[in-house]
Write an enzyme that holds these catalytic residues in place. Structure first.
Site, PDB file in Angstrom:
ATOM      1  N   TYR A   1       0.850  -1.206   0.000  1.00 13.70           N
ATOM      2  CA  TYR A   1       0.000   0.000   0.000  1.00 13.70           C
ATOM      3  C   TYR A   1       0.876   1.243   0.000  1.00 13.70           C
ATOM      4  CZ  TYR A   1      -4.121   2.817   1.418  1.00 13.70           C
ATOM      5  OH  TYR A   1      -5.160   3.706   1.484  1.00 13.70           O
TER       6      TYR A   1
ATOM      7  N   TYR B   1      -2.261   4.619 -10.034  1.00 12.19           N
ATOM      8  CA  TYR B   1      -3.338   3.818 -10.650  1.00 12.19           C
ATOM      9  C   TYR B   1      -4.697   4.292 -10.135  1.00 12.19           C
ATOM     10  CZ  TYR B   1      -6.300  -0.461  -9.883  1.00 12.19           C
ATOM     11  OH  TYR B   1      -7.322  -1.366  -9.705  1.00 12.19           O
TER      12      TYR B   1
END
Lengths: 387, 139
Positions: A286, A334
């Protein structure tokens, strides 16, 4: 303390059979957060070849499972609204495995949906909570300010210039992966080192490009028994190891600003899976901020404290490099609706199935997905394999 | 005195009433455990070090060092639009606890702020009832 011996018996007792995003990602003002949950749920079930009526367990964060189940028209027999920030959905994968192994359910649906960019009614925080009482009045509000303070401490302990260079390496390599992912927000936009250093400040030491995107997006995962996974459209990706936990809520109360909880969840997940760092083909970590990746790599044990800058040097994490990291383009490039963790599992599953298109790794038999939630507060780690 | 305060204000809870009342009187108070002797931030009904319910209030010396900081350029809340860039900080009090705050009275410049620099508490009276403990470099 976790009983690793017993956890080893749990290893592989559930498989991921479906993963998907919502129909669209990025700027999606025409869809509500619950619409994003639902699209992703239907897409993931379709990916698995399962029907909504097969689902007997529901997991979500941000929203209550009450709201999501009612919206979907399902009546789960196992329910889990564990909500500890963006790591929650990685933790849900482990909870689903435990519930399936215990016999509470057979087909677990994990959903996420958030309109970080376009939400008409963001969920408010309890104004009496310690964070609202002791940090908000000072303008210590939201992730960039908090993570920036942690990063500044890291720079103090391990050197400002080499930390800065590492953050640039991560921003650039992650963007290069996004350039290979047609669903990535920055698919068509390259990022150079010069552009990194010229990027405006959000909260020093963070440039804008040190910070994740803020998008609208949903994603979902379907987890089931190894037996039912054999009937799934694409087979199953076994869950081999897991770890979860947290050690603070407010950044000012973090015990060590350079050591997040991955220091526990990484080693636990790997031990449970019976594998080592060198066995992994992919790390999905993450990336709320470039710094989050740097510190997570150390916490997870890929390198020692303060060694992260050397570990990520010279674009080793970029496409074609020896350490593939965040191959979807990450939260940085993204998508990142607010609680991104679920997307690390979605991408790891796709790489393990060999369906990642232009960015597909040559070999991907073992992957680690690691979520961080809150203000470096919680982590959830899973190790995934191939059936 | 600020009457048009548009920033988030603390909503005191029963265990923190005393903390905020004393701040409004220009005092920074902490809790100390009567059993193990450890101090803690923020106020609670129990000691996070040993679980004891015997808690006493102490007044902090207000002397602290800068543990870390950030310089905020993009306001995270509309109330801070007129303040950027401003310096948020975690400070380490002489009593051994860390608390969130701001450093004021210094240029918001990374080269001016030194981790470990000595600081002293000052009180920013943001409304008639609320004062926020902030920190200023010691000359």
């Amino acid at each position: 303390m976790p009983n690793v011996k017993r956890l080893k018996n749990l290893s592989g007792s559930a498989s991921i059979v479906g993963v998907a995003e919502s129909d669209s990602l990025g700027k999606v003002p025409e869809k509500s957060p619950l619409a994003l949950h639902s699209e992703a749920a239907l897409n993931a079930l379709d990916d698995a070849g399962f029907a909504l009526s097969d689902v007997d367990a529901l997991f979500t964060a941000g929203w209550s499972t009450l709201d999501v189940a009612e919206y979907l028209g399902i009546q789960p027999r196992f329910t889990d609204s564990t909500s500890v920030g963006g790591s929650s959905f990685v933790i849900h994968v482990a909870h689903a495995m435990a519930a399936i192994a215990a016999g509470y359910c057979e087909v677990a649906l994990i959903t996420h949906g958030q309109s970080g960019r376009s939400d008409r009614a963001p969920i408010p925080r309890n104004p009496g909570a310690p964070m609202a009482q002791y940090e908000y009045p000072y303008g210590i509000i939201g992730p960039p300010v908090s993570y920036a303070m942690a990063c500044r401490r890291y720079m103090h302990e391990y050197g400002e210039d080499r930390t800065r260079q590492a953050m640039a390496e991560i921003a650039v390599s992650t963007r290069r992966w996004a350039n290979l992912n047609p669903k990535a927000y920055f698919h068509d936009t390259p990022l150079s080192f010069d552009e990194y250093h010229d990027s405006r400040w959000v909260a020093w030491p963070f440039h804008l490009v040190d910070c994740c995107l803020v998008t609208d997006a949903g994603a979902a995962i379907v987890v089931t028994t190894p037996e039912r996974a054999r009937d799934a459209r694409k087979g199953g990706v076994p869950v081999l190891g897991a770890g979860e936990g947290h050690d603070h809520s407010m950044i000012s109360q973090m015990p060590d600003l350079t050591r997040a909880f991955g220091r526990n969840t990484g080693p636990q997940a790997l031990q449970m899976a019976g594998v080592g760092h060198k066995d992994l083909d992919l790390a999905m970590i993450y990336d709320s901020f470039t710094y989050t990746v740097l510190v997570s790599l150390e916490n997870l044990g890929f390198c020692g404290p303060g060694e992260g800058p050397d570990f990520v040097a010279s674009q080793v994490t970029a496409p074609g490099g020896p350490f593939p990291l965040n191959t979807n383009g990450g939260g940085l490039s993204y998508t990142h609706p607010g609680m991104y963790g679920i997307f690390t599992v979605v991408e790891a599953t796709r790489q393990l199935r060999g369906e990642a298109g232009e960015r597909q790794l040559e070999t991907c038999d073992l992957a680690l997905a690691h979520g961080t939630g809150g203000l470096l507060s919680s982590t959830g780690t899973v190790v995934l394999g191939r059936s | 005195m600020a009457t048009d305060h548009t920033k988030p204000l603390p909503v005191a809870q029963p265990e923190s009433d005393h903390y905020w009342e004393q701040a409004a009187n220009g005092k920074l108070v902490l809790q100390r455990c009567s059993d193990c002797g450890e101090a803690q931030f923020y106020p609670r009904v129990m000691c996070i070090h040993c679980g004891s319910r015997s808690i006493e209030w102490i007044e902090s010396s207000g002397r602290a060092t800068l543990f870390t900081f950030a310089i905020v350029h993009v306001p995270p809340h509309p109330g801070f639009r007129g303040d950027v860039p401003y310096v948020t900080a975690i400070v380490e009090l002489e009593e051994g606890v860390r608390m969130p705050s701001q450093v004021i009275g210094i240029e918001p410049d990374p080269d001016q702020l030194r981790i470990g620099m000595p600081l002293q508490v000052v009180f920013d009276q943001v409304t008639d009832d609320v004062a926020l403990p902030k920190f200023r470099p010691v000359e």
